[in-house]
Design an enzyme around this catalytic site. Structure first.
Site, PDB file in Angstrom:
ATOM      1  N   GLY A 204       0.817  -1.219   0.000  1.00 35.16           N
ATOM      2  CA  GLY A 204       0.000   0.000   0.000  1.00 35.16           C
ATOM      3  C   GLY A 204       0.841   1.255   0.000  1.00 35.16           C
TER       4      GLY A 204
ATOM      5  N   LEU B 190       1.440   3.594  -2.086  1.00 39.46           N
ATOM      6  CA  LEU B 190       0.953   4.830  -2.695  1.00 39.46           C
ATOM      7  C   LEU B 190      -0.229   5.427  -1.943  1.00 39.46           C
ATOM      8  CD1 LEU B 190       1.232   3.833  -6.463  1.00 39.46           C
ATOM      9  CD2 LEU B 190       2.685   5.439  -5.210  1.00 39.46           C
ATOM     10  N   GLY B 191      -0.579   4.848  -0.798  1.00 37.00           N
ATOM     11  CA  GLY B 191      -1.672   5.371   0.005  1.00 37.00           C
ATOM     12  C   GLY B 191      -1.248   6.557   0.859  1.00 37.00           C
TER      13      GLY B 191
ATOM     14  N   TYR C 269     -15.207  -1.852   8.426  1.00 41.28           N
ATOM     15  CA  TYR C 269     -13.826  -1.415   8.660  1.00 41.28           C
ATOM     16  C   TYR C 269     -13.403  -1.710  10.098  1.00 41.28           C
ATOM     17  CZ  TYR C 269      -9.857   1.846   9.011  1.00 41.28           C
ATOM     18  OH  TYR C 269      -8.633   2.427   9.217  1.00 41.28           O
TER      19      TYR C 269
END
Length: 315
Positions: A8, A10-11, A141
């Site tokens: 992840g 590029l988050g 989530y």
């Protein structure tokens, strides 16, 4: 940590953590991975590999080929996006986490994955939420995050994996645009303040949530990963925070630098319901006691820095 694999990359967290890790440990010693490839510095400034985290075989091959000793697993769908696509969120968040934990187990690496204040729920104590307390989240989530905390504990206890984690509050940054989180209003408000002088909040007035400026979050990850394992009683999912604020508090801080800033409201029922299920403030004393957690930015210092950086970036 000497050789680090980050999913992840590029988050929101990854895009800044990668550069800090490369500055600290060397450009060639931080392997960034993501499901997409861009022209971003994350891709160009050191090793980068395309990776779908639901592909455990590919993840293992990358980790083994680079001989990593640490895995930092950031790839995930955030709260509002996960609520809109709950089954897809379970697949990405849980399959990806299990694959990353398996890589750490098989290659005997150190392991980090973030949890969140989303792991708490409406029956959790709202004020100064303790490190150990009831966790009955009502969002996909949140369910993913509680499951991740338990899985990380299990892999440590069952297989001896050196797992570590932080329960992050909302993270505020001027570098990466918001990515579908409930607390993202606290990023958007600064962008719109600088660009337009006004902001319409989807979170209601008086809704307090914990926040942290990204530089403090990055330091917390590294500090925890470098901490003496013998001193970690909790190990996974330490409460960390820098401030508890509502939209009005942020607006007041902004007006010190943009006096004409206007704030109004158009509440999003979905994200508001998520926010209402989370704590007003959390207790980070365990992190302070066990590995010396500290922050450098409060609301005032953060606001001054963000507005200066955004004016340089946008104007």
């Amino acid at each position: 940590m000497k050789k680090i694999l980050v999913t992840g990359a590029l988050g929101q967290i990854g895009s800044e953590l990668i550069q800090k890790l490369r500055d600290t440990y060397g450009e060639d010693n931080v392997v960034a991975t993501d499901i997409r490839e861009t022209e971003a510095d994350v891709v160009k400034s050191g090793p980068f590999e395309l990776l779908d985290v639901t592909d455990g075989k590919r993840m293992y091959e990358i980790a083994k080929s680079y001989q990593v000793d640490s895995v930092i697993h950031l790839a995930a769908l955030l709260s509002a996006t996960a609520e809109a696509k709950p089954l897809f969120a379970w697949k990405i968040n849980m399959d990806g986490l299990l694959n990353a934990l398996e890589v750490a187990r098989e290659l005997k690496t150190q392991f980090f994955t973030p949890s969140s204040i989303g792991a708490f729920g409406p029956t959790t104590p709202k004020d100064l939420t303790p490190q150990n307390t009831i966790q009955r989240p009502t969002t996909m989530y949140g369910i993913n995050k509680v499951t991740g905390e338990l899985l990380s504990d299990y892999y440590h206890q069952k297989f001896g994996v050196d797992t570590r984690g932080l329960r992050f509050p909302g993270l505020i940054s001027y570098v990466t645009p918001p990515g579908g989180g409930t607390t993202d209003y606290a990023v958007e408000i600064y962008y719109d303040a600088v660009k337009k002088g006004e902001y319409t909040s989807y979170i209601a007035k008086g809704t307090f949530m914990d926040m942290m400026y990204m530089p403090d979050a990055l330091n917390a990850i590294i500090d925890l990963m470098e901490a003496d394992a013998s001193k970690l009683k909790h190990r996974n999912s330490f409460n960390v925070t820098a401030m508890s604020v509502d939209p009005e508090a942020i607006a007041k801080a902004i007006r010190k630098y943009i006096p004409h800033f206007k704030l109004d409201y158009q509440v999003d029922p979905i994200r508001q319901s998520i926010a209402d299920s989370w704590p007003n403030s959390i207790d980070a004393s365990s992190a302070k006691e066990e590995w010396g957690f500290k922050v450098a930015y409060d609301l005032e210092k953060m606001t001054e820095d963000i507005i200066k950086k955004l004016k340089d970036k946008l104007l």
